[in-house]
Motif scaffolding. Sequence first.
Motif, PDB file in Angstrom:
ATOM      1  N   LEU A 318       0.873  -1.168   0.000  1.00 39.96           N
ATOM      2  CA  LEU A 318       0.000   0.000   0.000  1.00 39.96           C
ATOM      3  C   LEU A 318       0.911   1.218   0.000  1.00 39.96           C
ATOM      4  CD1 LEU A 318      -2.829   1.313   0.336  1.00 39.96           C
ATOM      5  CD2 LEU A 318      -2.460   1.173   2.817  1.00 39.96           C
ATOM      6  N   GLY A 319       1.048   1.856  -1.167  1.00 35.69           N
ATOM      7  CA  GLY A 319       1.933   3.002  -1.291  1.00 35.69           C
ATOM      8  C   GLY A 319       1.338   4.234  -0.630  1.00 35.69           C
ATOM      9  N   ILE A 320       2.207   5.057  -0.063  1.00 35.44           N
ATOM     10  CA  ILE A 320       1.782   6.284   0.609  1.00 35.44           C
ATOM     11  C   ILE A 320       2.552   7.460  -0.002  1.00 35.44           C
ATOM     12  CG2 ILE A 320       1.560   7.493   2.808  1.00 35.44           C
ATOM     13  CD1 ILE A 320       1.807   4.744   4.196  1.00 35.44           C
ATOM     14  N   THR A 321       1.836   8.422  -0.555  1.00 33.35           N
ATOM     15  CA  THR A 321       2.463   9.629  -1.098  1.00 33.35           C
ATOM     16  C   THR A 321       2.360  10.746  -0.064  1.00 33.35           C
ATOM     17  OG1 THR A 321       1.864   9.002  -3.348  1.00 33.35           O
ATOM     18  CG2 THR A 321       2.468  11.294  -2.984  1.00 33.35           C
ATOM     19  N   GLN A 322       3.496  11.232   0.398  1.00 32.06           N
ATOM     20  CA  GLN A 322       3.496  12.245   1.456  1.00 32.06           C
ATOM     21  C   GLN A 322       3.554  13.672   0.914  1.00 32.06           C
ATOM     22  OE1 GLN A 322       6.477  11.232   4.500  1.00 32.06           O
ATOM     23  NE2 GLN A 322       6.582   9.216   3.533  1.00 32.06           N
ATOM     24  N   LYS A 323       3.751  13.810  -0.395  1.00 34.13           N
ATOM     25  CA  LYS A 323       4.055  15.125  -0.962  1.00 34.13           C
ATOM     26  C   LYS A 323       2.909  16.120  -0.815  1.00 34.13           C
ATOM     27  CE  LYS A 323       5.761  17.304  -5.193  1.00 34.13           C
ATOM     28  NZ  LYS A 323       6.228  17.090  -6.593  1.00 34.13           N
ATOM     29  N   ASN A 324       1.675  15.696  -1.062  1.00 29.73           N
ATOM     30  CA  ASN A 324       0.565  16.642  -1.167  1.00 29.73           C
ATOM     31  C   ASN A 324      -0.420  16.585  -0.013  1.00 29.73           C
ATOM     32  OD1 ASN A 324       1.524  17.590  -3.659  1.00 29.73           O
ATOM     33  ND2 ASN A 324       0.519  15.902  -4.731  1.00 29.73           N
ATOM     34  N   ASN A 325      -0.290  15.616   0.861  1.00 25.51           N
ATOM     35  CA  ASN A 325      -1.194  15.490   2.000  1.00 25.51           C
ATOM     36  C   ASN A 325      -0.373  15.624   3.277  1.00 25.51           C
ATOM     37  OD1 ASN A 325      -2.981  14.663   4.041  1.00 25.51           O
ATOM     38  ND2 ASN A 325      -4.054  13.256   2.667  1.00 25.51           N
ATOM     39  N   PRO A 326      -0.395  16.786   3.927  1.00 30.44           N
ATOM     40  CA  PRO A 326       0.446  17.010   5.107  1.00 30.44           C
ATOM     41  C   PRO A 326       0.240  15.977   6.207  1.00 30.44           C
ATOM     42  CG  PRO A 326      -0.513  19.069   4.356  1.00 30.44           C
ATOM     43  CD  PRO A 326      -1.176  17.982   3.573  1.00 30.44           C
ATOM     44  N   ALA A 327      -0.971  15.474   6.349  1.00 27.43           N
ATOM     45  CA  ALA A 327      -1.233  14.495   7.405  1.00 27.43           C
ATOM     46  C   ALA A 327      -0.367  13.253   7.235  1.00 27.43           C
ATOM     47  CB  ALA A 327      -2.716  14.118   7.409  1.00 27.43           C
ATOM     48  N   LEU A 328      -0.133  12.854   5.982  1.00 27.88           N
ATOM     49  CA  LEU A 328       0.626  11.629   5.721  1.00 27.88           C
ATOM     50  C   LEU A 328       2.115  11.797   5.978  1.00 27.88           C
ATOM     51  CD1 LEU A 328      -1.212  10.417   2.497  1.00 27.88           C
ATOM     52  CD2 LEU A 328      -1.554   9.646   4.856  1.00 27.88           C
ATOM     53  N   GLN A 329       2.566  13.027   6.214  1.00 26.30           N
ATOM     54  CA  GLN A 329       3.965  13.256   6.554  1.00 26.30           C
ATOM     55  C   GLN A 329       4.264  12.915   8.012  1.00 26.30           C
ATOM     56  OE1 GLN A 329       4.871  17.292   5.350  1.00 26.30           O
ATOM     57  NE2 GLN A 329       4.039  16.964   3.288  1.00 26.30           N
ATOM     58  N   ASP A 330       3.225  12.674   8.783  1.00 22.88           N
ATOM     59  CA  ASP A 330       3.378  12.307  10.186  1.00 22.88           C
ATOM     60  C   ASP A 330       3.500  10.785  10.292  1.00 22.88           C
ATOM     61  OD1 ASP A 330       2.869  11.654  12.971  1.00 22.88           O
ATOM     62  OD2 ASP A 330       2.003  13.670  13.197  1.00 22.88           O
ATOM     63  N   LEU A 331       4.601  10.307  10.877  1.00 24.13           N
ATOM     64  CA  LEU A 331       4.831   8.866  10.995  1.00 24.13           C
ATOM     65  C   LEU A 331       3.678   8.180  11.712  1.00 24.13           C
ATOM     66  CD1 LEU A 331       6.605   6.319  10.772  1.00 24.13           C
ATOM     67  CD2 LEU A 331       7.753   7.047  12.886  1.00 24.13           C
TER      68      LEU A 331
END
Length: 561
Positions: A318-331
């Motif tokens: 399940l790939g996670i793109t952190q570039k455009n969704n700030p929430a996904l930048q949080d571990l």
Amino acid sequence: MSRAPSTGRGARRRFVTAGLAAALTVSLAACAESERDAAGGGEGGTLTFGAAGAPNLFDPFYASDGETFRVTRQIMEGLVGFKPGTADVEPELATEWTHSPDGTDWTFTLREGVKFHDGTDFNAAAVCANFERWYHQTGAGQNQALSYYWIENFGGFADGQQPSLYESCEASNPTTVTVHLTRATSKFPDLLGLPSFSMQSPTAMETYRANDVRAQGDSFVYPEYAKSHPTGTGPFTFTGYDQGNGTITLSRNEDYWGEKAKLDELIFRIIPDETVRKQELQAGSIDGYDFPNAADLQSLRDAGNNVMVRDPFNIMYLGITQKNNPALQDLRVRQALAYAVDRETLVQAALPDGAEVATQFYPDTVDGYAEDVQEYPHDPERARQLLAEAGHPDLTVNFYWPTEVTRPYMPDPQGIYNSLAEDLRAVGITVNPVSKPWNGGYIDDVDNARADLFLLGWTGDYNTPDNFIGTFFGTTTNRFHTASSPWGEDLAAQLRAADSEPDENRRDAMYQDINRRLLSEYLPAVPLSHSPPAIVVSPEVEGLVPSPLTAEEFASVSISR
């Protein structure tokens, strides 16, 4: 310093079953063939195999798709190959090799008496001609869509705009060639077994202008060589491609240097729809096909067909793109996703028998596999807790899944998406589904960071860690867009250092540490499963050895009518 053909620690553990099965298959086939010969049947005939798609071309250097490689693998050979039924390297056009202590100079002893299909001698000069052709690509030839495997494995070209692993090629005499590298790498010489690095006739490539590829809009125009004159040293020769009828015909190479193919002809018939492939097999119009639906395996067996399930040498994530969704930048949010998905149920309900839950980004047959990575069992309460701690209890994600495709690691994209989306919604995540055709926007959107979450995977090309996690995360310009993460360059640097470490024990320890950090500190994606893809042939087909690389060769195959 000598190097024997590599056999990975893990490969000896798991692939022993496939090796024994392969040996049994060949042995039984040999007995059956002897009985037919004694009865006057003999070998020969034509085998028709149902291909899932049409190759764009027949020059494997410019290709990156399995259907092109399925054809060219029968026509061409590399300096090294892979032992049948395994992912382990063995000699092919090179009989042995040695390397310098620093791992930068590789000297190959070449097989004597080998000729390309057009009569050109295979020798050291031909090897260097191929390497120099790859290295000196210009214009459209440098496009990643064409030179994908060169760029992924060797890097830049002769123009020096990007650093290259390749430095030069030296032909000492007709049977001795040395390839000079700019640094040591764990993937050499294994990567030379890739179809893209097959040896092709310098004469044919010059005659039919193999390098004259050019861009035209969003696609490419290929030269005559790539369309009609692929010329290798393999057990089959290219006869023709009838696009109207969707058939590619190969013929036995009567001048092959080794044991000749048993078939007179090998035909690949293009049938994109899996259900239609099954129907054609049942009707006797084809003799086999790849990637049958897991739900059909038992009925195919009941009808007398031989269903062979390969060892899983792949990963779905399940790939996670952190570039455009700030929430996904949080571990903590990424960890919540990992705890939310029920991988055990996914494997049991949506994947074929023999599939396994993945705890890291490659199978345990590959060196550097760490037994003590952080694991993420299904724990919805822990997922909700982490989302709350991160301040995102009402997280919304755009979840992409592909249509019009079946992959070895992903046999039912929609079913897999449905299962995972339900898990995410159960912990309070709002899921916006986005579905697009694989070659009609899906991959483009993933690569351009439009997907928050996406389904993808990988079937290993050869048995090294770099082929998996080096390909995934070895640069910050990857499809996970880790450049937007503070640790992206650090991870890429660790992977480069591990790949360049010549000492195998130290390299193994470095990869184990990277795998631990990938799961505990970085989590750029969630590893989901390793899935065993099947291949099916009719009862009349014997001698096919299933490959964990999905890289079957048909020279050993015979058919009785």
